[in-house]
Design a protein around this motif. Structure first.
Motif, PDB file in Angstrom:
ATOM      1  N   ASP A 160      -8.356 -61.091   2.311  1.00  0.00           N
ATOM      2  CA  ASP A 160      -9.405 -61.781   3.063  1.00  0.00           C
ATOM      3  C   ASP A 160      -9.110 -63.278   2.966  1.00  0.00           C
ATOM      4  O   ASP A 160      -9.315 -63.884   1.912  1.00  0.00           O
ATOM      5  CB  ASP A 160     -10.775 -61.462   2.472  1.00  0.00           C
ATOM      6  N   GLY A 192      -5.341 -55.654  -5.172  1.00  0.00           N
ATOM      7  CA  GLY A 192      -5.787 -54.300  -4.858  1.00  0.00           C
ATOM      8  C   GLY A 192      -6.789 -54.216  -3.736  1.00  0.00           C
ATOM      9  O   GLY A 192      -7.408 -53.165  -3.532  1.00  0.00           O
ATOM     10  N   LYS A 193      -6.967 -55.306  -2.997  1.00  0.00           N
ATOM     11  CA  LYS A 193      -7.901 -55.328  -1.870  1.00  0.00           C
ATOM     12  C   LYS A 193      -7.183 -55.879  -0.646  1.00  0.00           C
ATOM     13  O   LYS A 193      -6.243 -56.671  -0.767  1.00  0.00           O
ATOM     14  CB  LYS A 193      -9.102 -56.221  -2.180  1.00  0.00           C
ATOM     15  N   PRO A 194      -7.624 -55.473   0.554  1.00  0.00           N
ATOM     16  CA  PRO A 194      -7.074 -56.112   1.750  1.00  0.00           C
ATOM     17  C   PRO A 194      -7.273 -57.620   1.669  1.00  0.00           C
ATOM     18  O   PRO A 194      -8.320 -58.098   1.234  1.00  0.00           O
ATOM     19  CB  PRO A 194      -7.890 -55.490   2.890  1.00  0.00           C
ATOM     20  N   ARG A 235     -11.936 -65.404   1.456  1.00  0.00           N
ATOM     21  CA  ARG A 235     -12.109 -65.228   0.013  1.00  0.00           C
ATOM     22  C   ARG A 235     -10.964 -65.911  -0.749  1.00  0.00           C
ATOM     23  O   ARG A 235     -11.184 -66.583  -1.759  1.00  0.00           O
ATOM     24  CB  ARG A 235     -12.150 -63.737  -0.321  1.00  0.00           C
ATOM     25  N   GLU A 255      -9.388 -61.606  -8.014  1.00  0.00           N
ATOM     26  CA  GLU A 255     -10.230 -60.757  -7.175  1.00  0.00           C
ATOM     27  C   GLU A 255      -9.522 -60.313  -5.900  1.00  0.00           C
ATOM     28  O   GLU A 255     -10.026 -59.453  -5.175  1.00  0.00           O
ATOM     29  CB  GLU A 255     -11.517 -61.491  -6.810  1.00  0.00           C
ATOM     30  N   ASN A 256      -8.354 -60.872  -5.613  1.00  0.00           N
ATOM     31  CA  ASN A 256      -7.617 -60.521  -4.404  1.00  0.00           C
ATOM     32  C   ASN A 256      -6.598 -59.412  -4.631  1.00  0.00           C
ATOM     33  O   ASN A 256      -5.931 -58.990  -3.683  1.00  0.00           O
ATOM     34  CB  ASN A 256      -6.898 -61.760  -3.854  1.00  0.00           C
ATOM     35  N   VAL A 296      -1.593 -54.763   1.212  1.00  0.00           N
ATOM     36  CA  VAL A 296      -2.516 -55.034   0.110  1.00  0.00           C
ATOM     37  C   VAL A 296      -1.710 -55.430  -1.120  1.00  0.00           C
ATOM     38  O   VAL A 296      -0.866 -54.665  -1.590  1.00  0.00           O
ATOM     39  CB  VAL A 296      -3.381 -53.801  -0.198  1.00  0.00           C
TER      40      VAL A 296
END
Length: 758
Positions: free
Chosen positions: A385, A381-383, A388, A378-379, A355
């Motif tokens: 995608d 701290g998130k897995p 996206r 938006e990418n 991440v």
């Protein structure tokens, strides 16, 4: 980045490599239920190492998927793989651990129309870039930074890059392609030295992209000191590379041009493909000498552009392997041994992606880095995608400032980082967009115009733009405007100047009675708000000197001259996905104007004829286009327009109808009045495609139109007609040929190049 050049390991290296791979298989097998280190070691030691070389051939290379499926079904282990061009794409994807079934799904689900789009997708463009494309739908763009320059390829390859980045994402920190589930090499050509380069380390996605960069079609790839393009010109079937990787048995798959294609009637693009194939023959023959077996699929009836027939191509590859089953099955292993081999391969496959804790952008100046980080934030701290992330990259690309952006994950001092590389367009700004418009005004006269738009960025401040437009031909004109954002808000101001000279025809009872030459020179200023990528609202004030002189016709007809002043407010919503023939979405334009002064009518006839018309009045107009895709690639559409002068009857500032998709049975602008109402609906049937990159779909269609332009609603004379024609999507925009027949006897035939659905 330490890619390998003409990598040929010595016998000693082969032995060491064999021992290392055997130990790796032993460790992997120890983790597999039903397997053991001893079983894996014994299986590896008791059989030859099998290598696969996958050749290039554009779409024909999709036959490789069928060959891989046959090998899997018949338990033939592939220990190493190499590839060139599309063989490098499929070989690299297979090397990451993807199964033949996954490869087949990937090829089937790929939007090949989008893959070969030579521009950023229209739906992701900023509003101003959408305006540019509607005005200049041609895919030809030139740079003016260091003189007149062309881009380095028709297609910058953004969609290809996104596909490869997604495939290679779990292997972002790969040291060597030997560490993949299946060791891999791909072949490229260095334009600077005219030598073959064998890529065995560095960013996997970049290597795969380099081997696919067909000169003139895709932008070359820079890796270190190399400028890399498709390796097919020097080694299209890299059997020698596979042998150098330590394979005891080398099986090559050659998807070069078949005899049926060579003997067929040759078109321009077929001859170009044949020329490229001929250039590859010498290098391919030399490389194929290293192969123990060559699989040569029968691809009769399919060609280098058959990307959308991936399943049939894979089936041809499967049948070609089946045809050689007697020679291939001697390399098959038992079910138990193949399970151990497959499990060991899958155990090396990576599926987890760290991440990212921050985004690092390279390749562009600091202000642009900040913009890209903000768009992709938006990418964090998130897995990861990939879908996206791809949408964010396409939004950035929608500014039309970059050739492409790529991404990968890397370790940083504060944790995993999302590394984004942005390659700015090397040939601008400024940029020059060109357009060609051709249409038959009537049965014997054509209007021909060549136009251009120069766009400059950040000249008078960050985010500012200067537009310079020119048109030459039946119409002449020049215009310039400065777009200036107000701070960091969505507000903007646009001052502009223009000069326009064009023709206007006068009709009376279905007869052309006069031909005018109109000149307008003026200035204006707008203030507005950018409401996102799909909408804009602006209000402004404009004044112009207007002179309308009669060139041909009865002298009793009026002329006009004087100053025109008006204020207006306009709202535009653009939710479509193409400026040429959209497959979905709505385009809507509305405008309200208040005229404070208009050009006054004059007469040169003796005795003088007095013409009267209001100089102050209101006008309003709304128009729209809706399109949707049905039955695959067919289109269903509806179009409408309405305008009113709110009871006044202006003499020159009136509305008009006539021409394709605007009451096509009438000449352009034949129907005129203070008010108008128009509607159309129809169906377009996709019947084929022009060559990828050079064009798009071909449609035949039919539609019904109804409407009228008139002075008063009570005296409106309503018309209707049916129309049909052929529409081609090309590099220059829309090419249309068709005709319309009215229920009242009017009829017209049309041939045109230029915007149609506008």
């Amino acid at each position: 980045m330490n890619a390998q050049k003409d990598f040929v390991p010595s016998t000693f290296v082969r032995v060491v490599l064999s021992v290392v791979l055997s130990l790796a298989a032993a460790v992997s097998a120890a983790q597999v239920p039903g397997g053991s280190a001893a079983t894996a070691t014994a299986a590896a030691a008791s059989r030859p190492r099998i290598g696969l070389a996958l050749g290039g051939g554009s779409a024909k290379g999709l036959a490789h998927v069928g060959v891989l499926r046959w090998f899997e079904e018949h338990r033939i282990p592939i220990d190493v793989v190499s590839g060139t061009s599309v063989g490098g794409l499929l070989g690299g994807a297979y090397a990451t651990g993807m199964s033949p079934a996954e490869l087949a799904t990937l090829m089937r689900d790929t939007d090949w129309d989008l893959m070969f789009l030579s521009d950023s997708p229209f739906r992701y463009k900023t509003f101003r870039r959408k305006e540019d494309k509607r005005a200049y739908p041609s895919h030809l763009e030139f740079g003016l930074e260091h003189g007149f320059r062309l881009p380095s390829g028709l297609n910058p390859g953004q969609q290809v890059a996104l596909m490869l980045d997604k495939i290679a994402l779990p292997y972002s920190d790969l040291d060597s392609f030997d560490d993949l589930p299946t060791p891999f090499r791909c072949v490229a050509t260095d334009l600077r030295t005219a030598e073959m380069v064998v890529l065995g380390n560095g960013p996997l996605a970049l290597a795969m992209r380099a081997t696919m960069s067909t000169p003139g079609l895709f932008t070359p790839i820079t890796m270190g000191n190399w400028l890399l393009v498709d390796g097919g010109t020097l080694n299209n079937v890299p059997a020698d590379v596979t042998r150098a990787m330590g394979a005891d048995i080398v099986i090559a798959v050659n998807v070069g041009a078949d005899e049926a294609e060579k003997d067929a009637e040759q078109s321009l693009f077929a001859l170009l493909g044949k020329m490229i194939d001929t250039m590859m023959i010498a290098g391919s023959r030399k490389a194929l000498a290293s192969a123990d077996l060559v699989i040569d699929p029968d691809l009769t009836g399919l060609n280098s552009m058959s990307w959308r027939q991936s399943e049939e191509l894979a089936d041809r590859g499967y049948k070609a392997a089946e045809k050689m089953s007697d020679q291939l099955l001697k390399y098959a292993v038992s079910e138990e041994d193949y399970k151990v081999f497959a499990a060991a391969r899958q155990s090396r496959r990576r599926t987890n992606v760290p991440v990212p804790t921050r985004i690092v952008v390279t390749g562009v100046p600091a202000p642009e880095q900040e913009f890209i980080r903000r768009e992709l934030s938006e990418n964090i701290g998130k897995p990861v995608d990939p879908e996206r992330l791809a949408r964010g990259i396409l939004r950035v690309g929608g500014t039309d400032r970059y050739e492409y952006l790529t991404y990968r994950i890397a370790s940083g001092p504060e944790g995993p980082e999302l590394l984004v590389f942005a390659r700015a367009k090397s040939y601008g700004p400024p940029y020059l967009a060109v357009g060609l418009e051709l249409n038959n005004i009537d049965s014997s006269n054509f209007a021909v115009n060549v136009s251009g738009r120069v766009t400059m960025y950040d000249t008078v401040g960050v985010g500012s733009e200067i537009r310079l437009d020119g048109i030459l031909g039946t119409r002449q004109g020049i215009a310039g405007e400065i777009y200036e954002p107000i701070g960091r808000t969505r507000l903007f101001v646009v001052p502009r100047l223009y000069f326009d000279r064009y023709g206007r025809n006068a009709f009376s009872e279905d007869r052309m009675v006069g031909e005018y030459r109109v000149k307008r020179a003026g200035a204006g200023i707008d203030v507005g708000v950018n409401a996102g990528r799909r909408a804009e609202l602006r209000a402004g004030y404009e004044f112009a000197d207007v002179r309308s002189h009669l060139r041909i016709g009865n002298p009793v007809l009026p002329e006009a001259e004087g100053t025109e002043r008006f204020a207006s407010m306009r709202f535009v919503f653009d939710g479509q996905n193409s400026p040429v023939v959209p497959s979905q979405g709505v385009f809507l334009s509305t405008e309200v104007a208040r005229y404070f002064a208009t050009a006054h009518p004059v007469s040169t006839a003796q005795p003088l004829t007095v013409f009267t018309g209001p100089s102050q009045f209101w006008q309003g107009e709304i128009s729209g286009l809706w399109m949707t895709r049905v039955h695959g690639q067919d289109r269903l559409f509806g179009r409408f327009g309405a305008g009113t002068s709110f009871g006044d009857e202006p003499l020159f500032n009136d509305f008009s109808l006539g021409g394709p998709l605007r009451m096509g049975a009438f000449n352009s602008d034949e129907l005129r009045g203070a008010n108008y109402l128009f509607g159309a609906g129809g169906y377009l049937k996709r019947v084929g495609r022009t060559a990828d990159v050079l064009g798009g779909n071909i449609y035949v269609g039919g539609w019904l139109e109804a409407g009228s332009a008139f002075q008063r609603w009570s005296t409106a004379n309503w018309h209707s007609n049916v129309s049909a024609g052929v529409i081609l999507e090309t590099l220059l925009g829309t090419v249309f040929a068709g005709g319309s027949v009215g229920f009242d006897g009017h009829r017209r035939l049309y041939v045109s190049i230029g915007p149609l659905f506008r």
